[in-house]
Design a protein around this motif. Structure first.
Motif: not given
Length: 171
Positions: A54-59, A84-90, A95-98
């Protein structure tokens, strides 16, 4: 009279040359299709490309995108994908199209869950329905995930001499 004919012919050729952009529709279709298929086959279907918590998804997502996938994206699309990667939520990480090429897989018990990013291969659904925009010099392909769950319209654009993914939309 001969000079007048030469002048008129010259003007006609200049006008004809200025009207043609040099964009070869058939060549664009073949080259962009080839590059898009290379991206689709960059990893095997359902191959884990990285694991995360959860805590390193975006990284982890941003790190992965900077690797092999970045070579298939225009600069603009790469920036949008990194964002989009930086703003992904766990709860719904890809979900973002990118981030269309990534899906989440969970394994293990609820207490000891392991989260993986899985590569989601696509294929061109119907090449005959590809749209070539000569004005924008783009080619858009209707695509479908191999699991038949997702449909996308993937736009390709030539950048620095190579066809790259420039935009992704729902059809």
């Amino acid at each position: 009279m001969k000079k007048l004919s030469i002048i008129v012919l010259s003007l006609f050729l200049i006008t004809l040359t200025s009207c043609s952009s040099g964009f070869d529709k058939d060549k664009a279709l073949k080259e962009s299709e080839s590059e898009l298929n290379k991206f689709f086959q960059a990893y095997e279907q359902d191959k884990e490309v990285f694991s995360f918590k959860e805590d390193n998804l975006n990284e982890k997502t941003a790190e992965f995108i900077k690797g092999k996938p970045s070579g298939f994206f225009t600069k603009a699309f790469l920036n949008e994908t990194k964002n989009a990667a930086e703003n992904s939520t766990f709860g719904n990480p890809f979900k973002d199209k990118h981030l269309f090429f990534l899906v989440q897989k969970t394994s293990g018990s609820i207490r000891d869950s392991k989260y993986s990013a899985i590569f989601n291969q696509y294929e061109i659904k119907d090449r005959s329905n590809a749209e070539v925009d000569e004005g924008k010099e783009t080619v858009t392909f209707p695509c479908q995930s191999k699991d038949k769950m997702h449909l996308l319209a993937i736009e390709m654009k030539k950048e620095n001499g190579t066809w790259k993914i420039n935009n992704v939309n729902k059809p």
